[in-house]
Design an enzyme around this catalytic site. Structure first.
Site, short mmCIF file in Angstrom:
data_model
loop_
_atom_site.label_atom_id
_atom_site.label_comp_id
_atom_site.label_asym_id
_atom_site.label_seq_id
_atom_site.Cartn_x
_atom_site.Cartn_y
_atom_site.Cartn_z
N HIS A 99 0.89 -1.22 0.00
CA HIS A 99 -0.04 -0.06 0.05
C HIS A 99 0.79 1.28 0.00
O HIS A 99 0.57 2.44 -0.79
CB HIS A 99 -0.82 0.02 1.17
CG HIS A 99 -1.91 0.97 1.06
ND1 HIS A 99 -2.89 1.00 0.08
CD2 HIS A 99 -2.54 2.10 1.75
CE1 HIS A 99 -3.77 1.71 0.09
NE2 HIS A 99 -3.47 2.63 1.00
N TYR A 106 4.62 0.58 4.83
CA TYR A 106 3.70 -0.42 5.34
C TYR A 106 3.92 -1.80 4.49
O TYR A 106 3.42 -2.28 3.56
CB TYR A 106 2.17 -0.27 5.02
CG TYR A 106 1.54 0.94 5.76
CD1 TYR A 106 1.64 1.12 7.05
CD2 TYR A 106 0.58 1.80 4.83
CE1 TYR A 106 1.15 2.38 7.48
CE2 TYR A 106 0.08 2.91 5.56
CZ TYR A 106 0.30 3.15 6.99
OH TYR A 106 -0.17 4.07 7.63
N ASP A 135 -8.39 -1.08 -0.19
CA ASP A 135 -8.66 0.21 -1.00
C ASP A 135 -7.51 0.58 -1.85
O ASP A 135 -7.74 1.28 -3.08
CB ASP A 135 -8.82 1.46 0.12
CG ASP A 135 -7.98 1.53 1.21
OD1 ASP A 135 -7.59 0.63 1.89
OD2 ASP A 135 -7.22 2.61 1.26
N GLY A 190 -17.06 -1.45 0.06
CA GLY A 190 -17.32 -0.39 -1.18
C GLY A 190 -16.06 -0.16 -2.07
O GLY A 190 -16.27 -0.24 -3.18
N TRP A 191 -14.88 -0.06 -1.28
CA TRP A 191 -13.61 0.19 -2.19
C TRP A 191 -13.62 -0.85 -3.08
O TRP A 191 -13.20 -0.67 -4.27
CB TRP A 191 -12.52 0.49 -1.45
CG TRP A 191 -12.28 1.76 -0.55
CD1 TRP A 191 -12.12 1.78 0.76
CD2 TRP A 191 -12.45 3.05 -1.11
NE1 TRP A 191 -11.91 3.28 1.10
CE2 TRP A 191 -11.95 3.89 0.06
CE3 TRP A 191 -12.53 3.64 -2.42
CZ2 TRP A 191 -11.82 5.37 -0.11
CZ3 TRP A 191 -12.52 4.91 -2.79
CH2 TRP A 191 -12.14 5.74 -1.44
#
Length: 400
Positions: A160, A164, A171, A244-245
């Protein structure tokens, strides 16, 4: 030049200044008509609140940010539908604010390897096609270069961010894959399509919960970070907006993914799987929770950005034939419930959307542990960009 001519010029200038101020005040104080569609009402709300797109969510200085990419993708679709130039200009002004004369994005550092930075890049494809301004193409190419060298997990998933290591966040699929797909189809004869499909395959294999069919927010392949499940590497919570993403990532990637490619049907299968699972986990009213699989969790609440992202994704996927037409009916019913639950108008007829989850994350300093309680206790806001943008998209798709 005579004194009289100078006086006349000064008078004209004063009149112009006064009239422009009057026009500005008129626009600012205009009450939006009752019969205005929700899509345009939402877009005008955003334009009034944030005259420059970089100001979205109260951002004080110009920033190349995924939020602007998300909101402006809605403006792009609205411009295509209405042909109203003010929506196109809002996008172009943002790009021109952010990109200098040499085609470099202000304060963008490739070495951060922040996958969010790819998201606004998708706005530049149409801008370049319309204007042939090479600055836009240069930025598109810079972002493709980032993806080429983006650090990856051992099995090939994009990190990401540089900070990280070994982590895929759900997302990130939305941030990168629609841009990546459009680029590789347009400029590389589709050479990266297998790699794009691989990112979704990793989500299916490692981030989808076996019990619910919903997706966790993140996965650490190394299982080293403190929030990671020691057996699976996933973060603890099934976040509504995370689902949703993921659905957005699939429906927007499929816009460019060729039907002739062997993995096209696989992506359709993934979309059908997540659609079935989210519909099984909607509330009685037809909306979705902050912690998606635990409606009875203390402090849990119906959340507006997740609900709008899912409504849009179901409607678009049904319209495109990726899902059965029954999902369009579900989206329409959920949209009606959304209006009742979350949407109000202020005294000028502008949109107010309640119960938007604040930005939540994992790791970092101070350390975010990603527990169910962390998500359910995150403060909800009004009119944050993920809900405004997703409501705009859903209203466009449903012609509301």
């Amino acid at each position: 030049m005579s004194k009289q001519v100078l006086k006349n010029i000064n008078l004209i200038v004063l009149l112009l200044i006064f009239s422009s101020k009057t026009i500005a005040q008129t626009n600012e104080n205009t009450v939006l008509p009752d019969n205005l569609k929700w899509s345009e009402r939402t877009a005008i709300t955003i334009l009034n609140k944030y005259p420059k797109a970089y100001q979205i969510d109260g951002t004080e200085k110009p920033k190349w940010d995924y939020k602007m990419g998300l909101v402006l993708s809605g403006f792009e679709k609205l411009y295509q539908k209405t042909n109203d130039k003010k929506y196109f200009n809002y996008i172009k002004e943002y790009a021109d604010e952010m990109i200098d004369a040499d085609g470099n994005v202000k304060k963008y550092d490739i070495n951060e390897y922040n996958i969010d930075c790819a998201n606004p890049g998708k706005l530049l494809f149409n801008l370049y096609d319309d204007t042939k301004d090479n600055r836009y193409l240069k930025v598109i190419q810079q972002l493709r270069t980032q993806l080429e060298s983006q650090p990856r997990t051992a099995s090939g998933g994009f990190w990401h961010k540089q900070i990280y290591p070994n982590q895929m966040w759900i997302d990130g699929l939305y941030m990168a894959e629609p841009f990546y797909t459009e680029y590789t189809v347009k400029y590389e004869k589709g050479k990266a399509l297998d790699d794009i499909a691989k990112q979704f395959e990793l989500v299916q294999n490692h981030l989808v919960d076996k019990k619910t069919g919903l997706v966790y927010q993140a996965w650490d392949e190394s299982k080293q970070i403190a929030w990671a499940n020691l057996e699976t590497g996933t973060s603890p919570t099934i976040w509504g907006r995370g689902n949703g993403w993921y659905m957005l990532a699939l429906v927007e990637t499929l816009d460019y993914f060729p039907k002739s490619h062997p993995k096209y049907k696989t992506l359709i299968k993934y979309l059908n799987q997540i659609a079935k699972s989210v519909v099984e986990h909607k509330s009685a009213s037809g909306l979705w929770y902050q912690v998606a699989d635990k409606p009875d969790l203390k402090g849990n609440y119906l959340e507006s950005s997740a609900s709008a992202m899912i409504i849009y994704s179901l409607a678009k996927a049904a319209d495109k034939g990726y899902l059965s037409s029954s999902y369009k009916k579900t989206a329409q019913k959920s949209f009606d419930a959304y209006l009742k639950e979350f949407v109000k108008k202020d005294e000028k007829g502008q949109v107010i959307i309640s119960n938007v989850s604040s930005n939540v994350g994992l790791g970092g300093k101070p350390f975010r542990d990603g527990t169910n309680e962390y998500y359910s206790s995150s403060k909800a806001k009004d009119n944050s960009s993920p809900a405004l943008a997703a409501f705009l998209l859903s209203a466009i798709e449903l012609n509301k």
